[in-house]
Every structure is written in structure tokens, then in C-alpha cells.
Write a protein that holds these residues in place. Structure first.
Motif, mmCIF file in Angstrom:
data_model
loop_
_atom_site.group_PDB
_atom_site.id
_atom_site.type_symbol
_atom_site.label_atom_id
_atom_site.label_comp_id
_atom_site.label_asym_id
_atom_site.label_seq_id
_atom_site.Cartn_x
_atom_site.Cartn_y
_atom_site.Cartn_z
ATOM 1 N N ALA A 1 0.830 -1.205 0.000
ATOM 2 C CA ALA A 1 0.000 0.000 0.000
ATOM 3 C C ALA A 1 0.859 1.249 0.000
ATOM 4 O O ALA A 1 0.532 2.251 -0.638
ATOM 5 N N LEU A 2 1.993 1.201 0.724
ATOM 6 C CA LEU A 2 2.880 2.347 0.761
ATOM 7 C C LEU A 2 3.450 2.621 -0.618
ATOM 8 O O LEU A 2 3.546 3.774 -1.052
ATOM 9 N N GLN A 3 3.851 1.546 -1.329
ATOM 10 C CA GLN A 3 4.360 1.725 -2.671
ATOM 11 C C GLN A 3 3.296 2.348 -3.566
ATOM 12 O O GLN A 3 3.569 3.280 -4.329
ATOM 13 N N ASP A 4 2.056 1.816 -3.464
ATOM 14 C CA ASP A 4 0.956 2.386 -4.246
ATOM 15 C C ASP A 4 0.730 3.834 -3.877
ATOM 16 O O ASP A 4 0.456 4.682 -4.749
ATOM 17 N N HIS A 5 0.818 4.128 -2.588
ATOM 18 C CA HIS A 5 0.607 5.482 -2.085
ATOM 19 C C HIS A 5 1.612 6.452 -2.715
ATOM 20 O O HIS A 5 1.255 7.512 -3.224
ATOM 21 N N VAL A 6 2.890 6.075 -2.715
ATOM 22 C CA VAL A 6 3.940 6.934 -3.267
ATOM 23 C C VAL A 6 3.754 7.105 -4.768
ATOM 24 O O VAL A 6 3.820 8.217 -5.305
ATOM 25 N N GLU A 7 3.518 5.996 -5.461
ATOM 26 C CA GLU A 7 3.346 6.070 -6.912
ATOM 27 C C GLU A 7 2.118 6.898 -7.281
ATOM 28 O O GLU A 7 2.151 7.676 -8.243
ATOM 29 N N TYR A 8 1.056 6.716 -6.531
ATOM 30 C CA TYR A 8 -0.180 7.465 -6.794
ATOM 31 C C TYR A 8 0.076 8.968 -6.738
ATOM 32 O O TYR A 8 -0.319 9.722 -7.622
ATOM 33 N N HIS A 9 0.780 9.414 -5.696
ATOM 34 C CA HIS A 9 0.967 10.850 -5.526
ATOM 35 C C HIS A 9 2.086 11.418 -6.395
ATOM 36 O O HIS A 9 2.063 12.597 -6.722
ATOM 37 N N GLU A 10 3.033 10.575 -6.774
ATOM 38 C CA GLU A 10 4.005 11.023 -7.764
ATOM 39 C C GLU A 10 3.309 11.289 -9.096
ATOM 40 O O GLU A 10 3.578 12.286 -9.774
ATOM 41 N N LEU A 11 2.413 10.391 -9.463
ATOM 42 C CA LEU A 11 1.646 10.580 -10.695
ATOM 43 C C LEU A 11 0.787 11.829 -10.609
ATOM 44 O O LEU A 11 0.751 12.643 -11.539
ATOM 45 N N LYS A 12 0.104 12.006 -9.483
ATOM 46 C CA LYS A 12 -0.769 13.173 -9.360
ATOM 47 C C LYS A 12 0.025 14.472 -9.367
ATOM 48 O O LYS A 12 -0.432 15.495 -9.885
ATOM 49 N N SER A 13 1.233 14.443 -8.818
ATOM 50 C CA SER A 13 2.087 15.620 -8.832
ATOM 51 C C SER A 13 2.471 15.998 -10.261
ATOM 52 O O SER A 13 2.458 17.179 -10.634
ATOM 53 N N ARG A 14 2.783 14.990 -11.068
ATOM 54 C CA ARG A 14 3.131 15.271 -12.466
ATOM 55 C C ARG A 14 1.924 15.818 -13.223
ATOM 56 O O ARG A 14 2.038 16.758 -14.015
ATOM 57 N N ILE A 15 0.752 15.228 -12.980
ATOM 58 C CA ILE A 15 -0.465 15.706 -13.642
ATOM 59 C C ILE A 15 -0.736 17.159 -13.246
ATOM 60 O O ILE A 15 -1.127 17.996 -14.079
ATOM 61 N N HIS A 16 -0.490 17.469 -11.993
ATOM 62 C CA HIS A 16 -0.713 18.832 -11.496
ATOM 63 C C HIS A 16 0.156 19.837 -12.229
ATOM 64 O O HIS A 16 -0.293 20.911 -12.657
ATOM 65 N N GLU A 17 1.436 19.507 -12.401
ATOM 66 C CA GLU A 17 2.345 20.431 -13.070
ATOM 67 C C GLU A 17 1.933 20.653 -14.520
ATOM 68 O O GLU A 17 1.965 21.782 -15.031
ATOM 69 N N GLU A 18 1.556 19.576 -15.187
ATOM 70 C CA GLU A 18 1.101 19.704 -16.570
ATOM 71 C C GLU A 18 -0.189 20.521 -16.653
ATOM 72 O O GLU A 18 -0.396 21.306 -17.582
ATOM 73 N N GLU B 1 0.489 10.198 -20.084
ATOM 74 C CA GLU B 1 1.422 9.633 -19.121
ATOM 75 C C GLU B 1 1.703 8.156 -19.392
ATOM 76 O O GLU B 1 2.780 7.646 -19.108
ATOM 77 N N ARG B 2 0.699 7.456 -19.888
ATOM 78 C CA ARG B 2 0.809 6.023 -20.185
ATOM 79 C C ARG B 2 1.166 5.206 -18.937
ATOM 80 O O ARG B 2 1.814 4.167 -19.019
ATOM 81 N N THR B 3 0.768 5.704 -17.800
ATOM 82 C CA THR B 3 0.971 4.957 -16.561
ATOM 83 C C THR B 3 -0.190 3.988 -16.377
ATOM 84 O O THR B 3 -1.355 4.394 -16.473
ATOM 85 N N PRO B 4 0.091 2.717 -16.126
ATOM 86 C CA PRO B 4 -1.006 1.744 -15.969
ATOM 87 C C PRO B 4 -1.763 1.971 -14.658
ATOM 88 O O PRO B 4 -1.254 1.672 -13.573
#
Length: 459
Positions: free
Chosen positions: A32-49, A82-85
Motif C-alpha cells: 500500500a505504501l508503494q501504491d501510495h507513493v506512486e499514486y501521488h508522484e503521478l498526481k504531482s506530475r499531472i498537477h504540473e502539466e 502519461e501512459r501509466t497503468p
């Protein structure tokens, strides 16, 4: 443009940790922690774009529903690039989180959308409790940090022209739906900012709802509606969260539509359904300590506005004297609430608050004013199982020496607590036919004799 930009910029730094981890095994926690980090890294990138591609000037002038749709379309396009699964649930969560941060109240939005929640209690950014059916529950939702919580508080209070900062660290406000908000920030709140939201039903409750939930009986409802229609001034007494304002809203529904009603509150929360309602709200002092408009000032001013009835959300100070004066000088049928544990305590509190007006009145003179003005006191309470009930209806009958005399008409008697914690008890009449029955008869309201039969019990 600056407001929208600030909200968009806050997404990358504040909403990222609003996602909570499930309490499972150590292995699943790691996953869950890994998912948590990946989730918010993705959202951070989406935010910047999103910041780079949005036309802020155009979007700030859009209707909210169009803006929500535009944000959704942009985020979906960015996720494709992003092509992130990610699965559909995660995709919708990202879209919803970003929409809530830009236009809503961030992590609180799912709680505000839940009709079963009556209170939202934010104990610093780390902990949020809710009340469901009278019971407190800890949620798995939290804010990212203190700054995130402060931004949400500022967003709420700025909508109603209030402010909260170190020079004025406490504030009462309201949400667009009428829900009451209280916030208190450091240095008064030692561990971090605190926020309390008292929810209001989208569809106001009616007296039939209280009867169905066994908060009262049909006979009590008949008495209450008769008192309101006969223009009897009523005081509703109870503790915090006992349902005083809810009952006041329901009782006001029996006021004829031809009457002019003026409501006076610290934070507007009454939901009256009549066509001729004038709503007044107090104003706190400004940063220089000036410009405060108290409830007493509004009560005194309302007397010049040709009211038929005055409804005070909560009496808590010197305005009690002006309220009694109004009830005694042609504004019969006015209503108010007061914090007290019993009807007798409620009268004592009103007496003390009249004394706060700084007038040189003897205790007996004040009690005579109370006796002349108020016809009945209704006591409501939240029981240990979380249910709200009307515990007592008492009539003020007169004076014996320096003491106000009262007689109880209806009462709820608790008998036991079941194994599951449910309070057991019954409603019953005391057998006393009230003096106000004659007043109700004059107004064309006849009370049945068996209404006051003490042998009848209502579970």
C-alpha cells in the motif's frame, strides 16, 4: 486568476497525502505504501502539466459545472499521455481529488457528500472524526499538513466575509448549504488548527420525521404545533448537539405564511420555509477591534422592522432582555433556544443573561418579565445511545413570591439501557391539563381530553 492559481498550486503540495493507508498486514502495508507513493508522484506530475495547459483567465469566468468538466477532460488527456497503468478507480480518484482541491474543500468533500454524517470534527490536520446517528467515528481521512488545513479554513470563512488569523484566531462561519462552521487556530489551538462543521440536512426535517424516529409522539407534535399557531412564545432548552435548532426549524413550519418573521443568529443556519422571512446575522469586530454588531443590536433594530415574530437562533447574552421586551410588547409567538440541562436551569440562565444587560432590575422584576413573556419551555436532549428526544414540555404558570412556578405536561422517562446500548423508556402525559389550552381554543385549536391521560404510555 490569482485565486485559481493558488488553488491549483496547492494540489501538488497539499492534497498528496489526503490518501490514507489501509490497516492490514505488514506485507500489504508495504504494498500500500508503494501504491501510495506512486499514486501521488503521478498526481504531482499531472498537477504540473495542468498548470501549464490551463487558461486560468478563461476558466476563472466559467460556471462551476463547466469548470469541473474542463478539469476532468484535461486530467483524462494528461493521464493518457502519461501512459501509466492505472485502473478506473485510481483514475476517478485523481480526477475527484483535483476537482475537490480547486473548487471544493479538499479531503472534506466526500464527508460533506455523505448524508448520514451530521458533524465533521477536524482535530488538527492529522485526525478527522465524524458523527453518524449520534455516535463519533474516527475516519481514515486527513490533511497533508497544517498549511493545507489553513487554506481550507480560509476558503470557508472568506466566502461569508469573515477572516481568521493570529489577531483573530476564532471564527464562526457557514457553508453555502447553511451548515455551521467553527474554526480556531494557533496560538489558541496548541496542537494545530481545529475545525468543526455542523451539517444541515439538504431536505429539512419535518415533524413526521421526528415522530418516525421516536424523538416525540404524535400527541407531543399536536401540542407543539398548537402552541406555535396560537402565538405562544416558546423557549427551547438543551445541550450542545441535542437538536435545538432542528426542533426550532420544525416548529417554525407551523407559523402562518402571512406573518413576517425576522431571524437573528450568530451564524445563519435556520432554514425557514415561509415566504416572508428576513434573516439577520451578527458581525465580528474588524482587525482594529471596531465594527462589531451584536445580537442585542440586531434584536433592538428588528423591532423597527415591523416583525410579527422574532426568532433568535441562540440566546447567550444581554439580548435576552430585549427578547423578553419584544415578547411582552406585541411580538407574541417569538421563539429562541438556550443552552441548559433542565427547563428550570433554562429560566435561570435567561435571568442571568438579562442581568448582563447592565440594568438595575431586581431578581423578582426579571422573573416577572420571564413569566409574562414565555408560555412554555421544551427540553431536548441527546441520549447516551446518540438519539435525540424531547424530554419534557413544561408550562410557566405564574409566580409564587419570588419563584416562577412551572408544571410539566409531557415527559420522557428512561427505564433502562439495553445490552446493545439503546436507551429504553417511554413518553407519557403527567395528567395536568395546561392553562394554555384555553388560549389554543380561542385560536380554534381544540385539544382532546385523552391527550393528557397519564395512563397511556408511548414507547
Amino acid at each position: 486568476m490569482s485565486i485559481l492559481r493558488e488553488r491549483l498550486q496547492s494540489i501538488g503540495t497539499t492534497s498528496n497525502t489526503a490518501f490514507s493507508l489501509p490497516a492490514t498486514t505488514a506485507a500489504s502495508n508495504h504494498a500500500a505504501l508503494q501504491d501510495h507513493v506512486e499514486y501521488h508522484e503521478l498526481k504531482s506530475r499531472i498537477h504540473e502539466e495542468l498548470l501549464d495547459r490551463m487558461d486560468l483567465i478563461v476558466m476563472e469566468n466559467m460556471p462551476q459545472e463547466h469548470l469541473l468538466a474542463e478539469i476532468k477532460n484535461l486530467v483524462e488527456r494528461l493521464l493518457i499521455e502519461e501512459r501509466t497503468p492505472i485502473n478506473d478507480v485510481e483514475r476517478q480518484r485523481i480526477i475527484q481529488d483535483i476537482q475537490n482541491e480547486i473548487l471544493g474543500l479538499g479531503p472534506l468533500e466526500p464527508l460533506l457528500a455523505d448524508p448520514t454524517i451530521s458533524d465533521i470534527l477536524v482535530n488538527t490536520h492529522r485526525q478527522i472524526y465524524v458523527e453518524r446517528r449520534g455516535k463519533l467515528e474516527l475516519t481514515d481521512i486527513h490533511f497533508a499538513n497544517e498549511s493545507h488545513l489553513r487554506k481550507i479554513i480560509d476558503r470557508i470563512v472568506s466566502r461569508v466575509g469573515r477572516r481568521v488569523d493570529e489577531s483573530s484566531p476564532m471564527v464562526d462561519a457557514r457553508l453555502p448549504d447553511g451548515s455551521r462552521v467553527n474554526a480556531i487556530i494557533p496560538p489558541l489551538a496548541l496542537d494545530g488548527s481545529l475545525l468543526s462543521i455542523r451539517r444541515f440536512a439538504v431536505i429539512p426535517l419535518k415533524i413526521d420525521d421526528l415522530i418516525r424516529h421516536k424523538s416525540m409522539t404524535p400527541e407531543i407534535g399536536e401540542i407543539i404545533s398548537g402552541l406555535v399557531k396560537a402565538k405562544c412564545s416558546i423557549l427551547i432548552s438543551g445541550g450542545t448537539g441535542s437538536g435545538k435548532t432542528t426542533l426550532l426549524n420544525i416548529m417554525s413550519s407551523f407559523i402562518p405564511p402571512s406573518e413576517r418573521i425576522i431571524t437573528i443568529e450568530d451564524a445563519a443556519e435556520l432554514q425557514l420555509q415561509q415566504p416572508h422571512v428576513v434573516r439577520l446575522e451578527t458581525r465580528p469586530p474588524n482587525i482594529e477591534g471596531k465594527g462589531e454588531i451584536s445580537q442585542r443590536s440586531l434584536v433592538r433594530n428588528s423591532l423597527r422592522m415591523r416583525p410579527d415574530r422574532i426568532i433568535i437562533g441562540e440566546v447567550r447574552g444581554a439580548e435576552a432582555f430585549d427578547m423578553l421586551q419584544a415578547m411582552n410588547t406585541g411580538h407574541e409567538g417569538s421563539m429562541a433556544t438556550v443552552h441548559a440541562n433542565t427547563p428550570r436551569d433554562a429560566l435561570s440562565r435567561v435571568e442571568n443573561m438579562v442581568g448582563m444587560a447592565g440594568l438595575n432590575l431586581s431578581p423578582k422584576a426579571i422573573r416577572q418579565q420571564i413569566y409574562s413573556a414565555i408560555v412554555a419551555v421544551i427540553q431536548v436532549s441527546r441520549l447516551s445511545d446518540g438519539k435525540r428526544k424531547i424530554l419534557s414540555i413544561q408550562e410557566i404558570t405564574g409566580m409564587e413570591g419570588d419563584v416562577i412556578t412551572m408544571q410539566e405536561i409531557f415527559v420522557f422517562e428512561q427505564t433502562d439501557i439495553a445490552a446493545n446500548g439503546t436507551v429504553q423508556g417511554y413518553f407519557r402525559a403527567t395528567g395536568i391539563r395546561p392553562q394554555f389550552a384555553e388560549r389554543l381554543r380561542i385560536f380554534g385549536i381544540s385539544l382532546r381530553d385523552n391527550l393528557f391521560d397519564p395512563s397511556r404510555r408511548y414507547e
